[in-house]
Design a protein around this motif. Structure first.
Motif, PDB file in Angstrom:
ATOM      1  N   ASP A  45      -6.231  -6.892  -2.256  1.00  0.00           N
ATOM      2  CA  ASP A  45      -4.871  -7.411  -2.365  1.00  0.00           C
ATOM      3  C   ASP A  45      -4.878  -8.906  -2.076  1.00  0.00           C
ATOM      4  O   ASP A  45      -5.552  -9.367  -1.144  1.00  0.00           O
ATOM      5  N   ALA A  46      -4.131  -9.662  -2.871  1.00  0.00           N
ATOM      6  CA  ALA A  46      -3.877 -11.074  -2.613  1.00  0.00           C
ATOM      7  C   ALA A  46      -2.370 -11.284  -2.667  1.00  0.00           C
ATOM      8  O   ALA A  46      -1.685 -10.680  -3.508  1.00  0.00           O
ATOM      9  N   PHE A  47      -1.853 -12.092  -1.785  1.00  0.00           N
ATOM     10  CA  PHE A  47      -0.400 -12.263  -1.755  1.00  0.00           C
ATOM     11  C   PHE A  47      -0.036 -13.685  -1.354  1.00  0.00           C
ATOM     12  O   PHE A  47      -0.778 -14.369  -0.643  1.00  0.00           O
ATOM     13  N   VAL A  48       1.117 -14.114  -1.844  1.00  0.00           N
ATOM     14  CA  VAL A  48       1.686 -15.407  -1.496  1.00  0.00           C
ATOM     15  C   VAL A  48       3.193 -15.233  -1.404  1.00  0.00           C
ATOM     16  O   VAL A  48       3.795 -14.483  -2.180  1.00  0.00           O
ATOM     17  N   SER A  49       3.807 -15.870  -0.438  1.00  0.00           N
ATOM     18  CA  SER A  49       5.265 -15.780  -0.288  1.00  0.00           C
ATOM     19  C   SER A  49       5.781 -17.069   0.322  1.00  0.00           C
ATOM     20  O   SER A  49       5.029 -17.841   0.936  1.00  0.00           O
ATOM     21  N   GLY A  50       7.069 -17.282   0.155  1.00  0.00           N
ATOM     22  CA  GLY A  50       7.691 -18.479   0.687  1.00  0.00           C
ATOM     23  C   GLY A  50       9.134 -18.248   1.066  1.00  0.00           C
ATOM     24  O   GLY A  50       9.843 -17.456   0.433  1.00  0.00           O
ATOM     25  N   ASP A  51       9.574 -18.923   2.127  1.00  0.00           N
ATOM     26  CA  ASP A  51      10.972 -18.948   2.551  1.00  0.00           C
ATOM     27  C   ASP A  51      11.511 -20.343   2.268  1.00  0.00           C
ATOM     28  O   ASP A  51      10.924 -21.338   2.713  1.00  0.00           O
TER      29      ASP A  51
ATOM     30  N   GLY B 111       7.993 -13.814  -3.307  1.00  0.00           N
ATOM     31  CA  GLY B 111       6.593 -13.515  -3.062  1.00  0.00           C
ATOM     32  C   GLY B 111       5.971 -12.759  -4.218  1.00  0.00           C
ATOM     33  O   GLY B 111       6.674 -12.196  -5.071  1.00  0.00           O
ATOM     34  N   LEU B 112       4.670 -12.753  -4.236  1.00  0.00           N
ATOM     35  CA  LEU B 112       3.922 -12.012  -5.249  1.00  0.00           C
ATOM     36  C   LEU B 112       2.692 -11.415  -4.595  1.00  0.00           C
ATOM     37  O   LEU B 112       1.938 -12.112  -3.908  1.00  0.00           O
ATOM     38  N   ARG B 113       2.499 -10.143  -4.835  1.00  0.00           N
ATOM     39  CA  ARG B 113       1.329  -9.422  -4.327  1.00  0.00           C
ATOM     40  C   ARG B 113       0.561  -8.871  -5.523  1.00  0.00           C
ATOM     41  O   ARG B 113       1.155  -8.245  -6.408  1.00  0.00           O
ATOM     42  N   VAL B 114      -0.723  -9.121  -5.562  1.00  0.00           N
ATOM     43  CA  VAL B 114      -1.579  -8.606  -6.623  1.00  0.00           C
ATOM     44  C   VAL B 114      -2.511  -7.572  -6.007  1.00  0.00           C
ATOM     45  O   VAL B 114      -3.248  -7.879  -5.062  1.00  0.00           O
ATOM     46  N   SER B 115      -2.460  -6.353  -6.511  1.00  0.00           N
ATOM     47  CA  SER B 115      -3.296  -5.284  -5.972  1.00  0.00           C
ATOM     48  C   SER B 115      -4.266  -4.799  -7.037  1.00  0.00           C
ATOM     49  O   SER B 115      -3.927  -4.693  -8.217  1.00  0.00           O
ATOM     50  N   ALA B 116      -5.499  -4.540  -6.621  1.00  0.00           N
ATOM     51  CA  ALA B 116      -6.537  -4.020  -7.507  1.00  0.00           C
ATOM     52  C   ALA B 116      -7.246  -2.878  -6.795  1.00  0.00           C
ATOM     53  O   ALA B 116      -7.604  -3.004  -5.617  1.00  0.00           O
ATOM     54  N   TYR B 117      -7.447  -1.782  -7.518  1.00  0.00           N
ATOM     55  CA  TYR B 117      -8.016  -0.557  -6.943  1.00  0.00           C
ATOM     56  C   TYR B 117      -9.224  -0.140  -7.763  1.00  0.00           C
ATOM     57  O   TYR B 117      -9.181  -0.115  -9.001  1.00  0.00           O
ATOM     58  N   ASN B 118     -10.313   0.174  -7.081  1.00  0.00           N
ATOM     59  CA  ASN B 118     -11.551   0.525  -7.760  1.00  0.00           C
ATOM     60  C   ASN B 118     -12.143   1.769  -7.107  1.00  0.00           C
ATOM     61  O   ASN B 118     -12.650   1.706  -5.980  1.00  0.00           O
TER      62      ASN B 118
ATOM     63  N   LEU C 131       0.858  -5.948 -10.511  1.00  0.00           N
ATOM     64  CA  LEU C 131       1.590  -7.074  -9.927  1.00  0.00           C
ATOM     65  C   LEU C 131       2.777  -6.535  -9.149  1.00  0.00           C
ATOM     66  O   LEU C 131       3.526  -5.688  -9.643  1.00  0.00           O
ATOM     67  N   GLU C 132       2.957  -7.038  -7.939  1.00  0.00           N
ATOM     68  CA  GLU C 132       4.038  -6.583  -7.071  1.00  0.00           C
ATOM     69  C   GLU C 132       4.912  -7.766  -6.662  1.00  0.00           C
ATOM     70  O   GLU C 132       4.728  -8.340  -5.588  1.00  0.00           O
ATOM     71  N   PRO C 133       5.862  -8.163  -7.510  1.00  0.00           N
ATOM     72  CA  PRO C 133       6.740  -9.283  -7.145  1.00  0.00           C
ATOM     73  C   PRO C 133       7.777  -8.875  -6.105  1.00  0.00           C
ATOM     74  O   PRO C 133       8.186  -7.714  -6.033  1.00  0.00           O
ATOM     75  N   ARG C 134       8.187  -9.840  -5.297  1.00  0.00           N
ATOM     76  CA  ARG C 134       9.267  -9.683  -4.320  1.00  0.00           C
ATOM     77  C   ARG C 134      10.221 -10.863  -4.474  1.00  0.00           C
ATOM     78  O   ARG C 134       9.775 -12.008  -4.598  1.00  0.00           O
ATOM     79  N   LEU C 135      11.500 -10.590  -4.423  1.00  0.00           N
ATOM     80  CA  LEU C 135      12.492 -11.666  -4.500  1.00  0.00           C
ATOM     81  C   LEU C 135      13.721 -11.237  -3.707  1.00  0.00           C
ATOM     82  O   LEU C 135      14.222 -10.115  -3.873  1.00  0.00           O
ATOM     83  N   ALA C 136      14.183 -12.105  -2.836  1.00  0.00           N
ATOM     84  CA  ALA C 136      15.380 -11.824  -2.043  1.00  0.00           C
ATOM     85  C   ALA C 136      16.106 -13.134  -1.772  1.00  0.00           C
ATOM     86  O   ALA C 136      15.492 -14.204  -1.708  1.00  0.00           O
ATOM     87  N   PHE C 137      17.408 -13.034  -1.631  1.00  0.00           N
ATOM     88  CA  PHE C 137      18.181 -14.223  -1.267  1.00  0.00           C
ATOM     89  C   PHE C 137      19.343 -13.831  -0.376  1.00  0.00           C
ATOM     90  O   PHE C 137      19.807 -12.684  -0.375  1.00  0.00           O
ATOM     91  N   ARG C 138      19.776 -14.824   0.396  1.00  0.00           N
ATOM     92  CA  ARG C 138      20.957 -14.679   1.252  1.00  0.00           C
ATOM     93  C   ARG C 138      21.930 -15.797   0.927  1.00  0.00           C
ATOM     94  O   ARG C 138      21.563 -16.971   0.926  1.00  0.00           O
ATOM     95  N   PHE C 139      23.168 -15.416   0.638  1.00  0.00           N
ATOM     96  CA  PHE C 139      24.229 -16.405   0.421  1.00  0.00           C
ATOM     97  C   PHE C 139      25.251 -16.225   1.528  1.00  0.00           C
ATOM     98  O   PHE C 139      25.875 -15.160   1.659  1.00  0.00           O
ATOM     99  N   LYS C 140      25.408 -17.253   2.346  1.00  0.00           N
ATOM    100  CA  LYS C 140      26.300 -17.192   3.498  1.00  0.00           C
ATOM    101  C   LYS C 140      27.704 -17.567   3.056  1.00  0.00           C
ATOM    102  O   LYS C 140      27.976 -18.719   2.703  1.00  0.00           O
ATOM    103  N   ILE C 141      28.599 -16.591   3.077  1.00  0.00           N
ATOM    104  CA  ILE C 141      29.988 -16.823   2.686  1.00  0.00           C
ATOM    105  C   ILE C 141      30.705 -17.659   3.746  1.00  0.00           C
ATOM    106  O   ILE C 141      31.437 -18.595   3.420  1.00  0.00           O
TER     107      ILE C 141
ATOM    108  N   GLY D 263       0.786  -1.218   0.000  1.00  0.00           N
ATOM    109  CA  GLY D 263       0.000   0.000   0.000  1.00  0.00           C
ATOM    110  C   GLY D 263       0.820   1.270   0.000  1.00  0.00           C
ATOM    111  O   GLY D 263       0.288   2.346  -0.271  1.00  0.00           O
ATOM    112  N   ARG D 264       2.116   1.167   0.324  1.00  0.00           N
ATOM    113  CA  ARG D 264       3.012   2.323   0.291  1.00  0.00           C
ATOM    114  C   ARG D 264       4.291   1.937  -0.438  1.00  0.00           C
ATOM    115  O   ARG D 264       4.652   0.761  -0.514  1.00  0.00           O
TER     116      ARG D 264
END
Length: 798
Positions: free
Chosen positions: A438-444, A456-463, A502-512, A224-225
């Motif tokens: 808004d509908a959203f799904v995410s996974g770790d 994750g993916l967030r779908v937003s619709a405004y009317n 569509l509001e995609p999210r993607l992040a990763f951590r690589f531990k050196i 939303g922001r």
């Protein structure tokens, strides 16, 4: 639309099938962590099996945890900073119900003060980027203006956070404007989080449990922001006894009470705060002073109910009110009313449900007392919503989250009434209403010991819906004249304008290695409401507007990457992050725009693009008698809007390339601690006049065609405080004195510049009608707010 929402879920399930495997064979142990003495829940506690320290979990904001177990009996280890470590032998019979684990507080806990909640595990192991958790204990000890401890001003000490100027609580996060921050209390948005025109925030720290700031990898559940989320949670009341906490300060006093409600399964907390500046004004003999009013107050409360071992329900409410009245001239007030309902349920050992419902209302009024041009003006807006989240712990490598959120915006008609015979015309605008879905799904996903991914993916619709009005322009609202050809009126709930994204999210951590990790993230966000203002300081009368046919939703793509390093036994943390942000459909106001007294506000706005980039450095010491952090931020922000600054790129006022914050706390013993903070930042970008012209016997400043080409001088300030705890006289009362000095070396930081004529004793003109000799010349007058500001407050607990 159903197929549109269903496809991402099918995609995720296909990707997860190799990882799900034998999910149903995983057993779980669940429970709650709380303090033995106070009954308060302990979020962020570490829980692991003895000998398997690297496979531990952390309790959530409710003190709840769930941990995998493949065979029993085993020994469960629970630790929390400032509390004794607890060892618990667990056998198969313990799995029938949630555990209730109580930790005993260490006697010398002051020697282990945590600045932020991030531990060695969360900093290096987690995928979080651009996230900070502010400790309430640290917050209370940071030197403050007038002795009034403030949440939002303390967040300005973190990297990537800019401020609009002296004494303000507005947050400008990584080049974003202040309205691009979602500030919420127990899940309910707070539209104006400020008291006293921005000098203090509405949050009473005595009633708070935690403050989390997300400025980088914003979770899919939050939206939303564009720029950040400030997630403030109110404290859960104690279940063992009545407890009180409060303070008497330079300009205000506060009191909080909490304790059991009906039994040890329910609790309450209530807090109140009020200034008494208006009471001092009444002591003056002059009617011009004692008849003025100046105050703010806030009231907050929360009820918690634990229903069995699976359900927890809470109700939160907050009311804040400000009022300023100058007798015979004007009156000005604004208020927030925020309510939220939260339900947490353990469906089974793998499934968890969260439900959040809220209603937030913000209103303000202005009264000008004048026989010819007097008027009264009121505005009110509200937002209500419902959000449900299901968390599925598939196994020790996969965690999924899916949810839905609905919101309803209602902006009441602006009502401006004038006095009979006034030269002004009354103004009444049309209401504005909208739904947002808004509908959203995410996974770790723990791919292996080194690689962890969060997607994750967030779908937003405004009317936008009726009741409302839509204007039809001859050449569009951005034309030179913006001539209105027609007005369309829509009945209640009739569709007016629709947007989605569509509001995609993607992040990763690589531990050196065990102490060093590399992280990267990408976020897209949409925002369907915003503030339109002729300034960037965040005034209470700034006008919120919703997206419509002409004002398209703002969007943002943010890319970030960084290195995270821990030293020693969680003693030191080091982080280095870089980011780039690309904005679209950013609006800015025309020169001299009328934003308050118009219904077709789109005619006062221009649309364009913006971009920001920067780097953030933070070195933090977590434990020991000496704690604190040093942060440095380099950031640049640009906008390019046709019709402004000759169509060339320009900086918004909050563009400040360099920012340094130093926070140091020294605990000498169990009764004495001291704090010092130092702040430096580049001066804000402004437009200085290039000349002047005469109108109605007045000199009016003349500005050049380019916006914000000049800057204020650099800003810097040092604050200091000492906290002295009284000797305990029994177990039922604890008291402490706090002595603070704001702006320790008296720096005169400019608040504003006034370009005006200066009259002095230089002989340049002699009046022909008298012997008086005076001179007049154009000049600049600088206004500053504070030099050295000492304060004292007494805080108590019983």
């Amino acid at each position: 639309m159903k197929q549109f929402l269903f496809c991402p879920i099918i995609f995720w399930l296909m990707c997860l099938s190799p990882l799900i495997g034998k999910a149903q064979e995983v057993e779980k142990i669940t429970g709650y962590i709380k303090a033995e003495k106070t009954g308060e829940v302990l979020p962020g506690a570490s829980i692991f099996w003895l000998g398997e320290e690297t496979k531990g979990v952390v309790s959530d904001e409710q003190g709840f945890f769930e941990i995998d177990v493949f065979e029993l009996p085993k020994t469960l280890v629970v630790s929390f900073v400032g509390f004794e470590i607890k060892y618990l032998a667990v056998n198969s019979s313990s799995q029938k119900q949630a555990l209730e684990l109580e930790l005993s507080e260490l006697l010398q806990s002051l020697n282990e003060v945590v600045i932020e909640g991030d531990t060695d595990v969360s900093l290096v192991e987690s995928v979080d980027m651009g996230k900070n958790t502010l400790s309430i204990n640290t917050l209370k000890n940071i030197p403050s203006l007038f002795g009034e401890v403030d949440v939002l001003r303390s967040l300005q000490l973190l990297p990537g956070i800019q401020t609009a100027g002296e004494g303000t609580t507005g947050l400008f996060v990584r080049g974003g404007s202040s309205d691009q921050n979602l500030i919420q209390l127990d899940g309910a948005p707070v539209y104006n989080p400020s008291h006293f025109f921005g000098f203090f925030s509405v949050f009473n720290p005595d009633a708070l449990e935690s403050v989390d700031l997300y400025r980088g990898n914003i979770p899919a559940r939050q939206g939303g922001r564009l720029s950040s989320v400030v997630d403030v949670k109110m404290k859960t009341g104690r279940t063992d006894r009545i407890h009180g906490e409060g303070g008497i300060g330079t300009i205000s006093s506060k009191l909080s009470l909490d304790g059991p409600l009906f039994s040890d399964k329910s609790s309450f907390i209530i807090s109140a705060r009020r200034t008494y500046a208006d009471l001092f004004l009444r002591a003056f003999g002059s009617d011009d002073i004692k008849n003025n009013l100046l105050y703010f107050y806030d009231l907050g409360g929360k009820l918690d109910f634990r229903i069995g071992d699976r359900d927890k329900i809470s109700f939160t409410t907050f009311l804040g009110n400000d009022y300023l009245e100058v007798d015979g001239l004007f009156g000005f007030g604004w208020k927030n009313w925020v309510n939220s309902f939260n339900w947490n349920r353990i469906i089974n050992k793998n499934l968890f449900l969260e439900v959040n419902g809220y209603y937030s209302q913000y209103g303000y009024n202005l009264v000008i007392e004048d026989e010819e041009d007097g008027f009264s003006w009121e505005n009110l807006l509200s937002e209500g919503g419902l959000k449900g989240i299901v968390n599925w712990s598939v196994n020790d490598k996969v965690n999924l989250e899916v949810g839905l959120q609905n919101r309803y915006y209602h902006f009441f008609p602006l009502d401006m009434k004038v006095e009979p015979g006034s030269s002004l015309e009354p103004v009444v605008t049309n209401p504005v209403n909208a739904f947002q879905y808004d509908a959203f799904v995410s996974g770790d996903f723990d791919i292996d010991e080194r690689l962890k991914v969060e997607a994750g993916l967030r779908v937003s619709a405004y009317n936008q819906i009726g009741r409302g009005a839509e204007y039809i322009y001859k050449d569009g609202p951005s034309g030179e004249e913006a001539d209105i050809l027609d007005t369309l009126f829509f009945k209640r709930f009739r569709k007016m304008q629709f947007y989605h994204g569509l509001e995609p999210r993607l992040a990763f951590r690589f531990k050196i290695n065990e102490k060093l990790s590399f992280k990267a993230a990408y976020n897209r966000n949409y925002q369907y409401l915003q503030i339109t203002a002729n300034n960037s300081a965040g005034l209470p009368i700034d006008r919120w507007v919703l997206s419509n046919r002409y004002i398209e939703p703002q969007s943002l793509d943010q890319y970030s990457a960084g290195l995270f390093k821990s030293f020693g036994e969680q003693d030191w943390d080091l982080s280095l992050e870089g980011y780039y942000k690309d904005y679209d459909n950013i609006v800015d106001v025309r020169q001299g725009a009328d934003l308050l007294f118009t219904d077709n506000i789109e005619a006062e706005l221009l649309k364009g693009q913006a971009w920001s980039y920067g780097a953030e450095f933070m070195l933090k010491k977590n434990a020991g008698s000496f704690t604190g952090w040093l942060s440095y931020t380099y950031s640049r922000t640009f906008r390019k809007v046709p019709g402004i600054s000759l169509g060339e790129a320009y900086n918004p006022r909050y563009d400040r390339p360099h920012d340094i914050s130093l926070v140091m706390q020294r605990t000498f013993n169990s009764r004495l601690l001291a704090n010092i903070t130092f702040i430096y930042s580049t001066g804000q970008a402004v437009s200085f006049p290039v000349g002047s012209y005469a109108m109605d016997n007045q000199e009016i400043p003349l500005y050049g065609p380019k916006r914000n080409q000049d800057r204020f001088p650099d800003y810097h300030r040092m604050d200091a405080s000492i906290v002295w705890k009284n000797k305990e006289r029994g177990k039922n009362w604890k008291g402490s004195w706090s002595f603070s000095i704001y702006n320790l070396y008296g720096r005169k930081n400019p608040y504003l510049y006034q370009f005006t004529d200066i009259i002095n004793n230089d002989v340049k003109y002699q009046s022909s009608s008298s012997d008086e000799i005076f001179s007049r010349r154009p000049g600049v007058v600088m206004t500053y707010l504070f030099t050295i500001m000492p304060s004292i407050s007494y805080n108590f607990e019983f």
